[in-house]
Design an enzyme around this catalytic site. Structure first.
Site, PDB file in Angstrom:
ATOM      1  N   HIS A 425       0.882  -1.123  -0.016  1.00 13.46           N
ATOM      2  CA  HIS A 425      -0.050   0.054  -0.091  1.00 13.46           C
ATOM      3  C   HIS A 425       0.868   1.319   0.055  1.00 13.46           C
ATOM      4  CE1 HIS A 425      -1.986   3.245   2.140  1.00 13.46           C
ATOM      5  NE2 HIS A 425      -2.911   3.027   1.404  1.00 13.46           N
ATOM      6  N   GLU A 685      43.903   0.100 -24.106  1.00  4.94           N
ATOM      7  CA  GLU A 685      44.306   0.977 -23.060  1.00  4.94           C
ATOM      8  C   GLU A 685      45.793   0.842 -22.451  1.00  4.94           C
ATOM      9  OE1 GLU A 685      41.734  -0.439 -19.808  1.00  4.94           O
ATOM     10  OE2 GLU A 685      42.139  -2.474 -20.361  1.00  4.94           O
ATOM     11  N   GLY A 706      40.164   2.942 -23.287  1.00  2.63           N
ATOM     12  CA  GLY A 706      39.955   3.046 -21.774  1.00  2.63           C
ATOM     13  C   GLY A 706      41.058   4.239 -21.389  1.00  2.63           C
ATOM     14  N   ASP A 709      43.638   3.995 -18.077  1.00  2.00           N
ATOM     15  CA  ASP A 709      44.783   3.203 -17.959  1.00  2.00           C
ATOM     16  C   ASP A 709      45.652   3.733 -19.134  1.00  2.00           C
ATOM     17  OD1 ASP A 709      44.885   1.425 -15.850  1.00  2.00           O
ATOM     18  OD2 ASP A 709      43.590  -0.092 -17.094  1.00  2.00           O
ATOM     19  N   CYS A 756      35.375   4.734 -23.595  1.00  2.00           N
ATOM     20  CA  CYS A 756      34.481   4.484 -22.216  1.00  2.00           C
ATOM     21  C   CYS A 756      34.995   4.779 -21.124  1.00  2.00           C
ATOM     22  CB  CYS A 756      34.196   2.724 -22.190  1.00  2.00           C
ATOM     23  SG  CYS A 756      35.482   1.854 -21.958  1.00  2.00           S
TER      24      CYS A 756
END
Length: 821
Positions: A425, A685, A706, A709, A756
């Site tokens: 509820h 990376e 990446g 890195d 990314c």
């Protein structure tokens, strides 16, 4: 069809009969008369019509008495509302005691006995003519009665249902929505009881109730009769099924979650007709229904949604109640109504709540309702009388809420309860009101005091938190009309499956980085090798804990595969059919060692950042069995769940030969490149990935830069070291050249290239630079996506203008160094 104006059987009713029997009963008639032939099992029953209600009040002269009683009512005066409501109910109860009506009810009940046996138990439910319509639905306004037996008891229950048209909440609701009390009538539905007291019951939504995401069926269930779920008295089990892949023929439960289910409602042999009893430990630790049941319920819900949508002429998400009969083992649908809260949300603007970093104490956590954050002073409500002291803007904290609390809930900053799940509820009302709520926080009423400042956050995924104090937070609002879509694909980085549905509804082109580590850490918590080889776990305590956690599974490794596949699958389903690129696990050895039993399987390294991580682990004997489990989970997502939009990415791949070995190992585990459209990407990376990009491009379908890195290794800076942090800068000319070489190399080999890392979100000029290079996609965290869309669109527009100026000799294209001026 019967010509009796007071009684109508379900087979003679449909959606067009709302005026006669109300929305709830009209829907029962529609289900029984139209969908039984399509395999939907609905118990038989009949309705006492609204005409019976009106005729009884007319014959007894009750209308005028009610008008005088309710004249000048101010719902804000709660005590006066309660007094007048009780008097109105007494008037209706007395007026409906008609001999003719009593006879009609007894005759209909005898007919039900002929079908189901003597003294058959029935459910008696109220159905107002304005209740459960697409534009007017509010849970629990009127009374219902379960396990009613015999004609005399049935007629008594019907009279009490009629009287409940004047519950305090129903009166308040009609005032708020402009309904005339005397133009709204009440019907009563009488339906054969399903013996779910011997099995289980629950609620289904054909969308996600928090985000409004429409591509899932959300099933909840608990042991016993369903009133406990609706009232928020138990925390139910929860399941999701993905509609697009289900419709394509795949039969898999997307995810499942065990609820506390600490009690169940069963039949009672007394005037109360039902009672609650504690569940056993085995029941609490088990799912209340099987996967086959979940899939059957999902199929019924999809059929119902399609039927109601076709009749309406537009998509109509549904709220469906179900019950499993413990005597015949069958699943029954006992109610269906249009969902009217989450389905009303329109993407006219995107609103994102973000809690700022803090060190505040967490007072409790439970199920989040909504996606907002609110702060205020606590008002602890232990009984109804406490509501009188409630002030606007306070945080309502209670064991649970009930229907007559609605006037106070409307003025609360947030709602917190000890009991209940996302269909209780409190959750239903909070969702309708747009008030953040956290439900099911055990012991919260003992941890907070009236007057204390708290912050209630529902913006951190499926789990909501109550923090001590008033914490700062941001709210970002962007109008949909103000967004211009760039040519560059803007994707999101995501690790938490609980944020997937919400994030998927933002403007995006898919997931550029799905982080597996969050799922392993938060949803599994045990080292993969400890589950693959439990006998090698050294600690007896760890072995016992692993055995306890995995007791529902045939073997411990099945726990890992199910949990990881559900987490990754939820993300893939949320964005389907847009691409989702999942990165294989990229914990460093010190991070793996922090998992349960992790120290038993990880070496101690001086520099884990450059050590046994990424691709080096996957074919190595020290992790080969763990990697096999990762592959099994991803194979389940693609093959069993049908989520072929999932692409797989290999992190920290140092050498070409290493890449070849990993791809071969993946194929041995059922993830063969090209099979069923599987694409394998690699993280770009390491400088060697850029230097040898032509050779890596021979092996991989795409690259994802990446930046963290790659910057670290290009500049020789430990990104975890505070003392040299000033030298870590993605905007360094050498780093910009690395980005250029990576993008040019991928394009030269006709491979996808995206980024990314955090650089485009932290530095908009990096996003502009990458857009100028023609990168295929930029992937950022959800909180940065709206800003990145604007930055990239502007960069593309400016690049186009600069190119035009260059052609005409009026200007030069911006060089790399301009980014760092």
């Amino acid at each position: 069809m019967s010509d009796n104006p007071y009684v109508r059987w379900f087979e003679d009713l449909g959606l067009d009969d709302v005026g006669m029997v109300g929305g709830k009963t009209a829907s029962l008639g529609e289900l029984y008369s139209m969908l039984s032939r399509r395999g939907i099992s609905v118990p038989n029953g009949f309705a006492l019509t609204a005409a019976a209600y009106r005729a009884a009040l007319l014959q007894q002269g009750a209308w005028e008495e009610l008008r005088k009683l309710l004249a000048g009512l101010d719902k804000r005066h709660i005590a006066d509302l309660a007094r007048r409501g009780a008097a109105a109910r007494d008037i209706v109860y007395a007026a409906t005691d008609l001999a003719e009506l009593r006879q009609k009810v007894a005759e209909a009940y005898r007919q039900l006995e002929q079908e189901y046996g003597p003294n058959v138990a029935v459910a008696v439910r109220s159905s107002a003519t304005a209740e459960d319509l697409p534009n007017a639905s509010f849970a629990g306004q009127h009374d219902s009665f379960l396990n009613v037996r015999g004609a005399r008891a049935l007629f008594e229950a019907c009279r009490r249902c009629f009287a409940s048209i004047f519950t305090d909440r129903a009166i308040s609701y009609r005032i708020d929505n402009g309904f005339d009390h005397f133009k709204v009538a009440l019907s009563v539905a009488v339906m054969k009881m399903v013996r779910s007291d011997l099995a289980s019951s629950g609620v289904i939504f054909t969308l996600d109730t928090e985000s409004g995401f429409r591509d899932v069926v959300f099933v909840t269930g608990a042991y016993g009769l369903g009133e406990n779920i609706v009232q928020g008295a138990v925390e139910p089990d929860e399941f999701y099924v993905h509609k697009p892949t289900f419709n394509a023929g795949f039969r898999a439960v997307l995810s499942r979650r065990i609820g506390a289910k600490d009690k169940k409602m069963i039949y009672a042999r007394s005037r109360t007709t039902t009672r609650n009893v504690p569940t056993s430990r085995r029941e609490r630790e088990s799912l209340c229904i099987s996967d086959d049941d979940v899939l059957s319920l999902a199929e019924s819900a999809i059929v119902i949604e399609n039927h109601y949508s076709n009749k309406a002429g537009h998509p109509r998400p549904m709220d469906v109640e179900w019950a499993k009969d413990g005597t015949d083992g069958k699943l029954y649908i006992i109610q269906a109504r249009p969902e009217t809260v989450a389905s009303r949300r329109t993407p006219e603007a995107f609103e994102n709540y973000v809690l700022k970093p803090n060190a505040a104490a967490v007072l409790g956590e439970g199920r989040a309702v909504g996606e907002k954050i609110a702060a205020g002073k606590v008002r602890l409500i232990r009984r109804k009388q406490d509501l009188r002291a409630f002030k606007p803007g306070e945080v309502l904290v209670a064991p649970a809420t009930s229907p007559d609390w609605e006037p106070v809930m409307k003025i609360a900053a947030a709602i917190v309860t000890e009991h209940g799940g996302r269909t209780c509820h409190a959750a239903i009302v909070a969702r309708e009101l747009g008030v953040p709520a956290v439900v099911g926080i055990e012991g919260i009423t003992r941890k907070v005091k009236t007057g204390a400042n708290v912050t209630v956050s529902c913006a951190e995924g499926d789990i909501g938190h109550v923090y001590a104090g008033r914490l700062p937070f941001d709210v970002e609002r962007v109008a949909t009309a103000a967004l211009n879509k760039p040519r560059t694909r803007i994707m999101v980085n995501l690790g938490n499956p609980e944020l997937a549905f919400k994030t998927a509804m933002m403007p995006n082109d898919g997931v550029g980085l799905a982080r597996m580590e969050f799922i392993i850490n938060q949803h599994i918590g045990i080292h993969p090798m400890a589950l693959a080889k439990p006998k090698q776990v050294k600690s007896a305590k760890d072995r016992r804990l692993i055995e306890q956690i995995t007791r529902r599974y045939r073997k411990p490794s099945d726990f890992f595969v199910e949990r990881l596949s559900e987490g990754v699958g939820t993300i893939a389903a949320a964005f389907f059919p847009r691409p989702v690129i999942v990165r294989l696990s990229d914990f460093k050895t010190n991070e793996y060692a922090n998992l349960r039993a992790g120290a038993d399987f990880e070496p101690r390294e001086e520099n884990p950042m450059l050590g046994f991580r990424g691709a080096a682990r996957y074919a190595h004997p020290a992790y080969a069995a763990g990697f096999a489990l990762e592959c099994a989970a991803l194979r389940r997502v693609r093959n069993d769940m049908g989520l072929t939009n999932l692409k797989v990415m290999i992190p920290f791949c140092r050498r070409v030969e290493e890449a070849r070995n990993v791809i071969q190992t993946m194929a041995q585990h059922g993830l063969k490149q090209g099979e069923n459209g599987l694409e394998i990407y690699v993280m770009c990376e390491i400088p060697n990935n850029v230097i040898l990009i032509d050779r890596f491009a021979e092996l991989f379908d795409g690259f994802s830069i990446g930046s963290n890195d790659l910057t670290q290794l290009t500049l020789g800076v430990d990104r975890d070291s505070d003392i040299v942090a000033f030298d870590f800068d993605e905007r360094d000319p050498g780093m910009l050249e690395m980005l250029r070489l990576a993008v040019d190399g991928a394009k030269r080999n006709r491979r996808h290239i995206g980024i990314c890392g955090e650089a485009p979100a932290n530095y908009p000029e990096i996003a502009r630079f990458l857009a100028g290079l023609g990168i295929d996609s930029i992937s950022v965290n959800p909180s940065s996506i709206l800003r990145t869309i604007g930055v990239v669109y502007e960069a593309e527009q400016n690049a186009g203008k600069a190119e035009d100026m260059s052609r005409s000799g009026q200007g030069d294209v911006l060089d790399h160094a301009a980014l760092t001026r």
